[in-house]
Design a protein around this motif. Structure first.
Motif, PDB file in Angstrom:
ATOM      1  N   TRP A 601      34.424  69.520  66.423  1.00 31.93           N
ATOM      2  CA  TRP A 601      33.945  69.122  64.906  1.00 31.93           C
ATOM      3  C   TRP A 601      33.879  68.059  64.074  1.00 31.93           C
ATOM      4  N   GLU A 602      35.145  67.176  64.864  1.00 34.00           N
ATOM      5  CA  GLU A 602      35.104  65.765  64.286  1.00 34.00           C
ATOM      6  C   GLU A 602      33.911  65.008  64.626  1.00 34.00           C
ATOM      7  N   GLN A 603      33.334  65.087  65.968  1.00 27.47           N
ATOM      8  CA  GLN A 603      32.319  64.320  66.443  1.00 27.47           C
ATOM      9  C   GLN A 603      30.900  64.747  65.837  1.00 27.47           C
ATOM     10  N   ASN A 604      31.095  66.201  65.111  1.00 29.60           N
ATOM     11  CA  ASN A 604      29.787  66.793  64.702  1.00 29.60           C
ATOM     12  C   ASN A 604      29.722  66.958  63.219  1.00 29.60           C
ATOM     13  N   ARG A 605      30.569  66.434  62.724  1.00 32.74           N
ATOM     14  CA  ARG A 605      30.926  66.455  61.086  1.00 32.74           C
ATOM     15  C   ARG A 605      29.516  65.960  60.578  1.00 32.74           C
ATOM     16  N   THR A 606      29.151  64.774  61.066  1.00 29.21           N
ATOM     17  CA  THR A 606      28.075  64.086  60.248  1.00 29.21           C
ATOM     18  C   THR A 606      26.746  65.164  60.481  1.00 29.21           C
ATOM     19  N   LYS A 607      26.616  65.800  61.780  1.00 29.64           N
ATOM     20  CA  LYS A 607      25.347  66.761  61.723  1.00 29.64           C
ATOM     21  C   LYS A 607      25.452  67.976  60.671  1.00 29.64           C
ATOM     22  N   TYR A 608      26.728  68.502  60.873  1.00 24.17           N
ATOM     23  CA  TYR A 608      27.093  69.815  59.977  1.00 24.17           C
ATOM     24  C   TYR A 608      28.050  69.460  58.892  1.00 24.17           C
ATOM     25  N   PRO A 609      27.669  68.594  57.887  1.00 22.71           N
ATOM     26  CA  PRO A 609      28.721  67.958  56.727  1.00 22.71           C
ATOM     27  C   PRO A 609      29.102  69.042  56.069  1.00 22.71           C
ATOM     28  N   THR A 610      28.480  70.180  55.715  1.00 26.76           N
ATOM     29  CA  THR A 610      29.238  71.200  54.877  1.00 26.76           C
ATOM     30  C   THR A 610      29.875  72.268  55.768  1.00 26.76           C
ATOM     31  N   LEU A 611      29.080  72.702  56.968  1.00 25.36           N
ATOM     32  CA  LEU A 611      29.681  73.723  57.617  1.00 25.36           C
ATOM     33  C   LEU A 611      31.010  73.196  58.485  1.00 25.36           C
ATOM     34  N   SER A 612      31.240  71.709  58.603  1.00 28.22           N
ATOM     35  CA  SER A 612      32.471  71.277  59.212  1.00 28.22           C
ATOM     36  C   SER A 612      33.334  71.428  58.261  1.00 28.22           C
ATOM     37  N   LYS A 613      33.423  71.363  56.858  1.00 30.19           N
ATOM     38  CA  LYS A 613      34.292  71.470  55.959  1.00 30.19           C
ATOM     39  C   LYS A 613      34.987  73.184  55.974  1.00 30.19           C
ATOM     40  N   MET A 614      34.078  74.055  56.126  1.00 29.18           N
ATOM     41  CA  MET A 614      34.439  75.218  56.118  1.00 29.18           C
ATOM     42  C   MET A 614      35.005  75.767  57.585  1.00 29.18           C
ATOM     43  N   ALA A 615      34.601  74.732  58.710  1.00 25.20           N
ATOM     44  CA  ALA A 615      35.425  75.134  59.770  1.00 25.20           C
ATOM     45  C   ALA A 615      36.842  74.513  59.950  1.00 25.20           C
ATOM     46  N   SER A 616      36.927  73.452  59.051  1.00 22.58           N
ATOM     47  CA  SER A 616      38.363  72.882  58.884  1.00 22.58           C
ATOM     48  C   SER A 616      39.315  73.885  58.413  1.00 22.58           C
ATOM     49  N   ASP A 617      38.783  74.344  57.110  1.00 22.74           N
ATOM     50  CA  ASP A 617      39.706  75.416  56.497  1.00 22.74           C
ATOM     51  C   ASP A 617      40.014  76.560  57.246  1.00 22.74           C
ATOM     52  N   VAL A 618      38.913  77.238  57.886  1.00 17.45           N
ATOM     53  CA  VAL A 618      39.210  78.697  58.764  1.00 17.45           C
ATOM     54  C   VAL A 618      40.100  77.991  60.055  1.00 17.45           C
TER      55      VAL A 618
END
Length: 677
Positions: A601-618
């Motif tokens: 997710w760190e590598q793909n946070r630019t590709k998925y800026p909003t989804l990566s925030k959700m993934a971080s919390d979940v």
């Protein structure tokens, strides 16, 4: 001719002696004290360099036939040229090097030479620092949970004075202040860390009790920092005078949210269901709905401790076969408590050629995994026990064949729980995505076994299945969303597992998860949208978008500016929503054994800026409230009498500081803190 041969022999002998002396000199040269702090590295043919072990700087040593010597190496250490050595000196630590004295203490040559012992040289010029030593003593007490009053024990005082006569021994009050100072220093560092995290914090709540029926609530925060590293920190240890009260934990949770500024950053709260009944949970839910914005209408807010659920099921299963287990335990004791019996048992095993490699051990009944391991080992060696029953008249506790069958059946289903609980131990900081597979497998196996026609299996499993079914219904949405955030599985594992569990009705449950993950993602979209622009309309201040919809604000230009805003809103919403859909539609990431989901997710946070925030919390949601060393406990944790004798604030400082010092950075916080008692 003989003279020539003799001459050659003499020259060769002299050369060998010189060479031997040279080699001997080299060996003696390597004994210099500097080689404790330097290593020799070969950098080329005939060229070696000396590398400082502390700062890693390289120095000339041998180039061809030229030897640089060691004087410059000594200066590097002694004169503080080495930055690491200088830093140690500034911290008043002992110097790594000092030149040795030429005096050996043997003025007369009448007696035998004294044997010289190698000692650690020190800088005599470094001054003694009382304050630094006090803090190191306090740190030792915190890290190893020594009693604070040990500083007043006469034996410890004498020992310290022998080591350092200059040390002015501190008393109980002084060491208490030093411990609190360390606590406040580390607390400020943790406050800074929490203030910089981009996402939310999930909490676990665990209860320790005392013989006086007083409770201590441990509140632990779980979060992912800006570098996508998962952290686990004890935040508070709060005394609860009446732990049986239905609102006992509200004060502890509210205090934690206030002290750590988490009122708007709490994501989930995980509890131990053994002390948190439905009323307690509803009271907490009401409190948190006021102090914190809920996600998914609070569906993910309150969770049960996974390890406690597994422990409860294991204890119920073991309790259902108490008589058979007691006979196995007594049989193992009979073998292990006598060296003669143990040797006879091993001899019988060899004669019977039993292939089991397991060893017999008597279980610790406060840890259910030890009972499981004892039963597994004994059941694999049941033939040996049967033979022992016939050849040893003193052995009277042999289980019957039916009881061995019960034990084997029990072990089959205990293995499900044992393997699932082991994940909480082998992984230091497990992310929530790794638990879905074991949880759905337990749910599937218990459901299937509860409908078995074999009365032994049915009677054993049905009560377990009913209890675990409650846990599954409360957590399957959370765990499903977590495994969706794993690019190796996404919705595919949810679809596969639900089809196995629910059969023809699986589509309803799959749709529920799909709608849940999309609804949660939409909440993150709303958070990421810019705040509305407000304008004055008459005597009211309203959002500009409201005026557009009401027609109060007339369009200018070609009259389609409101249409342009409408189209831009649709476009933004479509792009934000499609971020999740795009992720789900992409092919699964290959399953590899050492997969770092946070790194992905760190590598793909630019590709998925909003989804990566959700993934971080979940992914940071904890499923267990207890430490790894307590996963298999069958009894609740108790606070010892020494700790309960301390004031609540001091107790919290000692426990939290011990946890935080594990992650102590090399640079201490310079923040000024106020110490209050």
């Amino acid at each position: 001719m003989r003279q020539v041969l003799y001459t050659k022999w003499w020259v060769l002998r002299q050369y060998m002696c010189i060479s031997s002396d040279a080699q001997s000199n080299k060996r003696r040269r390597k004994k210099s004290i500097v080689w404790e702090y330097f290593t020799i590295e070969t950098v080329g043919a005939g060229c070696t360099r000396a590398c400082c072990k502390q700062c890693k700087k390289s120095f000339a040593y041998i180039t061809g036939s030229k030897l640089a010597g060691t004087s410059h190496l000594k200066r590097h250490i002694v004169l503080g040229i080495c930055p690491v050595s200088r830093l140690n000196q500034e911290k008043n630590q002992l110097s790594p090097y000092a030149p040795s004295s030429n005096t050996n203490g043997a003025a007369s040559g009448t007696g035998p030479p004294r044997k010289r012992y190698k000692t650690s040289p020190v800088f005599a010029s470094i001054p003694f620092n009382q304050d630094f030593c006090n803090l190191e003593l306090a740190k030792m007490i915190i890290q190893y949970e020594y009693p604070l009053n040990m500083v007043e024990h006469s034996g410890f005082v004498d020992f310290v004075r022998t080591l350092q006569p200059k040390f002015n021994m501190v008393n109980f009050d002084a060491i208490q202040r030093d411990c609190v100072h360390i606590y406040l220093r580390e607390k400020q560092s943790l406050l800074n860390l929490l203030g910089g995290i981009p996402g939310r914090v999930s909490l676990t709540l665990d209860l320790w009790t005392t013989d006086q029926s007083i409770g201590y609530v441990f509140l632990t925060g779980h979060f992912i920092d800006a570098d996508w590293k998962l952290h686990r920190r004890i935040l508070n240890v709060i005394m609860v005078p009446y732990p049986d009260s239905e609102v006992a934990f509200n004060h502890a949770v509210a205090n934690c949210l206030t002290v750590w500024s988490l009122d708007s950053k709490l994501f989930t709260l995980t509890l131990d269901q053994s002390f948190a009944n439905d009323t307690v949970k509803e009271n907490l839910r009401g409190l948190l709905s006021i102090k914190n914005p809920l996600v998914l209408n609070g569906q993910l807010l309150i969770g049960n401790c996974y390890s406690r659920v597994l422990s409860c099921l294991a204890q119920d299963a073991l309790g259902s076969m108490k008589e058979a287990i007691k006979k196995v335990r007594e049989s193992v004791k009979y073998v292990k408590n006598s060296e003669v019996n143990d040797e006879r048992f091993v001899e019988l095993k060899q004669r019977l050629q039993v292939p089991s490699m397991r060893s017999l051990t008597v279980d610790d009944q406060t840890k259910w995994n030890t009972t499981y391991q004892m039963l597994v080992a004994a059941s694999e060696l049941k033939e040996v026990f049967s033979c022992l029953d016939t050849c040893d008249p003193n052995y009277k506790e042999a289980p019957s064949m039916d009881e061995w069958k019960q034990v084997e059946t029990l072990c089959t289903y205990l293995k499900l729980l044992f393997d699932a609980a082991n994940i909480l131990i082998i992984t230091t900081y497990p992310t929530s995505n790794i638990f879905f597979h074991d949880v759905w497998k337990i749910q599937f196996e218990l459901t299937r076994a509860s409908m078995c026609e074999d009365p032994l299996i049915c009677n054993l499993i049905k009560p377990l299945q009913e209890k675990f079914d409650k846990y599954w219904k409360n957590t399957n949405l959370l765990l499903a969303i977590a495994v969706i955030m794993d690019p190796r599985f996404k919705m595919k594992l949810v679809e596969f597992s639900f089809s196995r569990i629910y059969g023809e009705n699986c589509e309803t449950w799959i749709k529920m998860v799909d709608e849940g993950v999309h609804e949660l993602f939409l909440e993150y979209i709303v958070q990421s949208l810019p705040p509305p622009t407000f304008v004055e309309a008459g005597n009211k201040v309203v959002a500009k978008t409201e005026l557009l919809h009401e027609g109060a604000l007339l369009s200018t230009g070609d009259g389609l500016s409101d249409f342009d805003i409408y189209i831009s809103e649709i476009t933004v919403n479509h792009e934000m929503k499609s971020e999740l859909d795009k992720y789900l539609e992409e092919s699964l990431f290959p399953r590899v054994q050492e997969f770092d989901v946070l790194g992905w997710w760190e590598q793909n946070r630019t590709k998925y800026p909003t989804l990566s925030k959700m993934a971080s919390d979940v992914l940071s949601i904890p499923v267990s409230t207890v430490a790894p060393d307590s996963i298999f406990d069958t009894v609740s944790k108790k606070m010892d009498s020494h700790r309960t004798s301390l004031r609540a604030m001091i107790l919290e400082a000692l426990i939290c500081a011990k946890d935080w010092l594990q992650y102590e950075s090399s640079e201490f916080s310079n923040a000024i803190v106020k110490m209050e008692f």
